[in-house]
Design a protein around this motif. Structure first.
Motif, PDB file in Angstrom:
ATOM      1  N   GLU A   8       0.851  -1.206   0.000  1.00  0.00           N
ATOM      2  CA  GLU A   8       0.000   0.000   0.000  1.00  0.00           C
ATOM      3  C   GLU A   8       0.877   1.242   0.000  1.00  0.00           C
ATOM      4  N   LYS A   9       0.688   2.080  -1.028  1.00  0.00           N
ATOM      5  CA  LYS A   9       1.399   3.369  -1.037  1.00  0.00           C
ATOM      6  C   LYS A   9       0.732   4.338  -0.071  1.00  0.00           C
ATOM      7  N   VAL A  37       9.798   5.345  10.866  1.00  0.00           N
ATOM      8  CA  VAL A  37       8.713   6.294  10.603  1.00  0.00           C
ATOM      9  C   VAL A  37       9.304   7.673  10.316  1.00  0.00           C
ATOM     10  N   GLN A  38       8.635   8.387   9.433  1.00  0.00           N
ATOM     11  CA  GLN A  38       9.038   9.767   9.144  1.00  0.00           C
ATOM     12  C   GLN A  38       7.812  10.654   9.248  1.00  0.00           C
ATOM     13  N   TYR A  39       7.718  11.409  10.335  1.00  0.00           N
ATOM     14  CA  TYR A  39       6.640  12.382  10.495  1.00  0.00           C
ATOM     15  C   TYR A  39       6.930  13.599   9.616  1.00  0.00           C
ATOM     16  N   SER A  40       5.895  14.366   9.349  1.00  0.00           N
ATOM     17  CA  SER A  40       6.028  15.517   8.466  1.00  0.00           C
ATOM     18  C   SER A  40       7.134  16.452   8.933  1.00  0.00           C
ATOM     19  N   MET A  84       4.843   8.795   7.218  1.00  0.00           N
ATOM     20  CA  MET A  84       5.316   7.812   6.250  1.00  0.00           C
ATOM     21  C   MET A  84       5.962   6.686   7.029  1.00  0.00           C
ATOM     22  N   TYR A  85       5.584   5.451   6.744  1.00  0.00           N
ATOM     23  CA  TYR A  85       6.107   4.288   7.471  1.00  0.00           C
ATOM     24  C   TYR A  85       6.884   3.396   6.520  1.00  0.00           C
ATOM     25  N   TYR A  86       8.080   3.025   6.939  1.00  0.00           N
ATOM     26  CA  TYR A  86       8.946   2.186   6.130  1.00  0.00           C
ATOM     27  C   TYR A  86       9.287   0.899   6.875  1.00  0.00           C
ATOM     28  N   CYS A  87       9.124  -0.203   6.203  1.00  0.00           N
ATOM     29  CA  CYS A  87       9.569  -1.491   6.706  1.00  0.00           C
ATOM     30  C   CYS A  87      10.965  -1.760   6.144  1.00  0.00           C
ATOM     31  N   ALA A  88      11.857  -2.309   6.954  1.00  0.00           N
ATOM     32  CA  ALA A  88      13.228  -2.543   6.483  1.00  0.00           C
ATOM     33  C   ALA A  88      13.771  -3.821   7.097  1.00  0.00           C
ATOM     34  N   LEU A  89      14.722  -4.417   6.427  1.00  0.00           N
ATOM     35  CA  LEU A  89      15.341  -5.616   6.969  1.00  0.00           C
ATOM     36  C   LEU A  89      16.853  -5.590   6.781  1.00  0.00           C
ATOM     37  N   THR A  90      17.514  -6.351   7.616  1.00  0.00           N
ATOM     38  CA  THR A  90      18.933  -6.594   7.431  1.00  0.00           C
ATOM     39  C   THR A  90      19.233  -8.035   7.802  1.00  0.00           C
ATOM     40  N   GLY A  91      20.310  -8.569   7.239  1.00  0.00           N
ATOM     41  CA  GLY A  91      20.766  -9.890   7.599  1.00  0.00           C
ATOM     42  C   GLY A  91      21.814  -9.782   8.681  1.00  0.00           C
ATOM     43  N   GLY A  92      22.113 -10.862   9.342  1.00  0.00           N
ATOM     44  CA  GLY A  92      23.007 -10.820  10.494  1.00  0.00           C
ATOM     45  C   GLY A  92      24.402 -10.306  10.191  1.00  0.00           C
ATOM     46  N   SER A  93      24.910 -10.623   9.005  1.00  0.00           N
ATOM     47  CA  SER A  93      26.286 -10.235   8.699  1.00  0.00           C
ATOM     48  C   SER A  93      26.364  -8.982   7.843  1.00  0.00           C
ATOM     49  N   ASN A  94      25.217  -8.400   7.538  1.00  0.00           N
ATOM     50  CA  ASN A  94      25.208  -7.245   6.654  1.00  0.00           C
ATOM     51  C   ASN A  94      25.164  -5.939   7.420  1.00  0.00           C
ATOM     52  N   TYR A  95      25.654  -4.906   6.773  1.00  0.00           N
ATOM     53  CA  TYR A  95      25.577  -3.570   7.334  1.00  0.00           C
ATOM     54  C   TYR A  95      24.415  -2.768   6.754  1.00  0.00           C
ATOM     55  N   GLN A  96      23.876  -3.212   5.627  1.00  0.00           N
ATOM     56  CA  GLN A  96      22.877  -2.390   4.973  1.00  0.00           C
ATOM     57  C   GLN A  96      21.472  -2.773   5.401  1.00  0.00           C
ATOM     58  N   ALA A 101       9.032   0.352  -0.015  1.00  0.00           N
ATOM     59  CA  ALA A 101       8.761   1.626  -0.685  1.00  0.00           C
ATOM     60  C   ALA A 101       8.067   2.634   0.227  1.00  0.00           C
ATOM     61  N   GLY A 102       7.561   2.166   1.352  1.00  0.00           N
ATOM     62  CA  GLY A 102       6.906   3.062   2.288  1.00  0.00           C
ATOM     63  C   GLY A 102       5.402   3.124   2.090  1.00  0.00           C
ATOM     64  N   THR A 103       4.697   3.346   3.181  1.00  0.00           N
ATOM     65  CA  THR A 103       3.248   3.553   3.148  1.00  0.00           C
ATOM     66  C   THR A 103       2.938   4.864   3.842  1.00  0.00           C
ATOM     67  N   LYS A 104       2.223   5.713   3.136  1.00  0.00           N
ATOM     68  CA  LYS A 104       1.792   6.975   3.746  1.00  0.00           C
ATOM     69  C   LYS A 104       0.495   6.719   4.497  1.00  0.00           C
ATOM     70  N   LEU A 105       0.518   6.935   5.789  1.00  0.00           N
ATOM     71  CA  LEU A 105      -0.664   6.737   6.628  1.00  0.00           C
ATOM     72  C   LEU A 105      -1.284   8.086   6.941  1.00  0.00           C
ATOM     73  N   ILE A 106      -2.547   8.190   6.617  1.00  0.00           N
ATOM     74  CA  ILE A 106      -3.303   9.411   6.927  1.00  0.00           C
ATOM     75  C   ILE A 106      -4.415   9.035   7.880  1.00  0.00           C
ATOM     76  N   ILE A 107      -4.464   9.731   9.003  1.00  0.00           N
ATOM     77  CA  ILE A 107      -5.537   9.494   9.969  1.00  0.00           C
ATOM     78  C   ILE A 107      -6.506  10.660   9.875  1.00  0.00           C
ATOM     79  N   LYS A 108      -7.722  10.331   9.506  1.00  0.00           N
ATOM     80  CA  LYS A 108      -8.737  11.367   9.327  1.00  0.00           C
ATOM     81  C   LYS A 108      -9.451  11.628  10.659  1.00  0.00           C
ATOM     82  N   PRO A 109      -9.756  12.900  10.928  1.00  0.00           N
ATOM     83  CA  PRO A 109     -10.406  13.211  12.217  1.00  0.00           C
ATOM     84  C   PRO A 109     -11.851  12.722  12.287  1.00  0.00           C
TER      85      PRO A 109
END
Lengths: 109, 115
Positions: A8-9, A37-40, A84-96, A101-109
């Motif tokens: 979901e974008k 997470v990246q807030y505005s 904006m919410y981003y899911c990320a992963l790394t492996g045990g021996s990796n640095y990266q 792609a991120g999902t923009k979450l909008i909460i409507k009042p």
């Protein structure tokens, strides 16, 4: 190939409603999974990681190795969760970190 | 609270010019990273730096890119001869532990526009 998929974008829900941000991954070994997470107008920051099994700001995420998923959930959304919410992963021996792609979450009042 | 700082916040340059993006990581951190995000696309790993050398780099990080920690506080990313496709937001990050156990702390980013 190592990959993180956030299908979901954009996700828009009303305040007080449950939220689920989906994340699926492809990784040959045992990954470590994270939600950032990246807030505005703010910088990227860690929300939670699966190894600590914690709840941050009411959010939880469970690693499901069978479904290769790490969905982010919150039972009652608040307006300040809009970000904006981003899911990320790394492996045990990796640095990266490998990012979804991120999902923009909008909460409507 | 200590933060990662990046300069400049925005740089516009002509194709073929050299660009240096600067970062000041959190002072007691040992691991340093550059990531980039082309507008509308995923955040992509460029390079990690530990113990004064590159520990890992991606395919994006070709001979046009280099990193340096010249004085023990700054961590720089140099692009020798910029291309249009280098236009992106570049994020510096640092951590006290490896990424599989430690939180990455990000700067606010440097937006690079190549004309």
């Amino acid at each position: 190939a190592q990959r993180v998929t956030q299908p979901e974008k954009l996700l828009s829900v009303f305040k007080g409603a449950p939220v689920e941000l989906k994340c699926n991954y492809s990784y040959s070994g045992s990954p470590e999974l994270f939600w950032y997470v990246q807030y505005s107008r703010q910088r990227l920051q860690l929300l939670l990681r699966h190894i600590s099994r914690e709840s941050i700001k009411g959010f939880t995420a469970d690693l499901n190795k069978g479904e290769t998923s790490f969905h982010l959930k919150k039972p009652f959304a608040q307006e300040e969760d809009s970000a904006m919410y981003y899911c990320a992963l790394t492996g045990g021996s990796n640095y990266q970190l490998i990012w979804g792609a991120g999902t923009k979450l909008i909460i409507k009042p | 609270e200590p933060e990662v700082t990046q300069t400049p916040s925005h740089q516009v340059t002509q194709m073929g010019q050299e660009v240096i993006l600067r970062c000041v990581p959190i002072s007691n951190h040992l691991y340093f990273y550059w990531y980039r995000q082309i507008l509308g696309q995923k955040v992509e790993f460029l390079v990690s730096f530990y113990n004064n050398e590159i520990s890992e780099k991606s395919e994006i990080f070709d001979d046009q890119f280099s990193v340096e920690r010249p004085d023990g506080s700054n961590f720089t990313l140099k692009i020798r001869s910029t291309k249009l496709e280098d236009s992106a937001m570049y994020f510096c990050a640092s951590s006290g532990q490896r990424p599989n156990t430690g939180e990455l702390f990000f700067g606010e980013g440097s937006r690079l526009t190549v004309l």
